[in-house]
Design an enzyme around this catalytic site. Sequence first.
Site, mmCIF file in Angstrom:
data_model
loop_
_atom_site.group_PDB
_atom_site.id
_atom_site.type_symbol
_atom_site.label_atom_id
_atom_site.label_comp_id
_atom_site.label_asym_id
_atom_site.label_seq_id
_atom_site.Cartn_x
_atom_site.Cartn_y
_atom_site.Cartn_z
ATOM 1 N N ARG A 121 -54.481 -28.938 64.271
ATOM 2 C CA ARG A 121 -53.953 -28.072 63.216
ATOM 3 C C ARG A 121 -53.681 -28.910 61.969
ATOM 4 N NH1 ARG A 121 -50.348 -23.159 65.484
ATOM 5 N NH2 ARG A 121 -52.010 -21.852 64.693
ATOM 6 N N GLN A 126 -58.267 -25.596 58.835
ATOM 7 C CA GLN A 126 -57.657 -24.268 58.796
ATOM 8 C C GLN A 126 -58.668 -23.141 58.991
ATOM 9 O OE1 GLN A 126 -55.410 -24.184 55.126
ATOM 10 N NE2 GLN A 126 -53.515 -24.772 56.150
ATOM 11 N N ASP A 129 -59.305 -22.454 62.656
ATOM 12 C CA ASP A 129 -58.125 -22.240 63.504
ATOM 13 C C ASP A 129 -58.135 -20.853 64.145
ATOM 14 O OD1 ASP A 129 -55.676 -22.137 64.702
ATOM 15 O OD2 ASP A 129 -54.534 -22.831 62.964
ATOM 16 N N SER A 132 -54.642 -19.216 65.117
ATOM 17 C CA SER A 132 -53.933 -18.569 64.001
ATOM 18 C C SER A 132 -54.578 -17.245 63.615
ATOM 19 C CB SER A 132 -53.900 -19.504 62.785
ATOM 20 O OG SER A 132 -53.056 -20.603 63.027
ATOM 21 N N TYR A 227 -46.642 -26.951 66.924
ATOM 22 C CA TYR A 227 -46.249 -26.270 68.154
ATOM 23 C C TYR A 227 -44.985 -26.893 68.729
ATOM 24 C CZ TYR A 227 -50.926 -24.186 68.497
ATOM 25 O OH TYR A 227 -52.071 -23.479 68.263
#
Length: 375
Positions: A121, A126, A129, A132, A227
């Site tokens: 991450r 991004q 991801d 997400s 996380y």
Amino acid sequence: MKLGIVKETKFKENRVALTPDVVKGLVKKGFEIVIEKSAGENSFYADEAYSTAGAQLLDAPTILASADVLLKVNPPSAEEVSRMKKGSVLLSLMFAATNSALVDACCSAGISAFSMDAIPRISRAQKMDVLSSQANLAGYKAVLMAADTIGKILPMMTTAAGTIRPCKVVIFGAGVAGLQAIATAKRLGAVVEVTDIRPETKEQVESLGGKFIEVKGDDSIKIEGGYVKGVSEEFLKKQQELVSKHVKEADIVITTALIPGKKAPVLVTEEMVKSMRFGSVIVDMAVEQGGNVVGSELNKTVNKNGVTIIGEGNLPSLLPMNASDLYAKNIETFLLHLADKDQFKWEMDEEITKGSLIAHNGVAVHPSVAKNVNA
């Protein structure tokens, strides 16, 4: 390089790894794409759309045996992996740390495997991801399911017959799913309270109009890559004590807390469920990893003492058009980072490659699985 997509076989799975728009773009870049007939049907993408985009429609056994790269949403079965040709590459969600049988199957088949859920991450990753992009949709859908189930409206409403109070929604976790749940509940007019063990999320919660329930942290909380990697039982107990009175007054509770590679922490106890008003609703978004709520059941909606607990295990799949579209763009970006139309780069020390490569040419290489499989 030939990319193969087969129909997802997981229970209640409606997503597909590539959508026609993404297929069209990859074909233009020189990739050959083969897809199983009706693979996109549950996502409302017709075979004709794939053909028009430049993909060839084949049966699953032919695709598995001939594809250089297999693209999937969910982890493949051991049987699917055994049918892949030696030296080919798998790109999918794998959850490898808790799926040793899949890692063993990849090693036995002599393939390489990248796990979409293990992509680091970092800012330049991004667009890849998947966790997400899918969690965003899940947070939205969780609120809609709760709103549809509860026997009242979410916003305040003033009528000639009197004023209806707004629903109170309590959300556990202010990650991607939690933040989207906050935004959605607020748009629907609810009063939203949020708890998260990471104090830095307070500003994000308040910026969306939520009230932050603050629990003082301790040294047991370990954050890695965005996380929560670990937290003590003592802290969870402290959190439960503070939050219990907010849960008691809530109309809707939504839990989103996950710890990668571990069972989801219990946040809502049996006593907390019993304390809620008759007719309240809970959505346990962590039910597939053991659940945050005592009494939740995977892929079932149950009633405990007048409280409805929704345990839908695959919320993004309930929005398959958007979920497939976002997943397809994630996997396209990831693939183009790793390879061109002719071959993979195999930049073994590059951060994204190193973080997501689980097995290489039949050997487990990721730190989370290498010792277990190669011991």
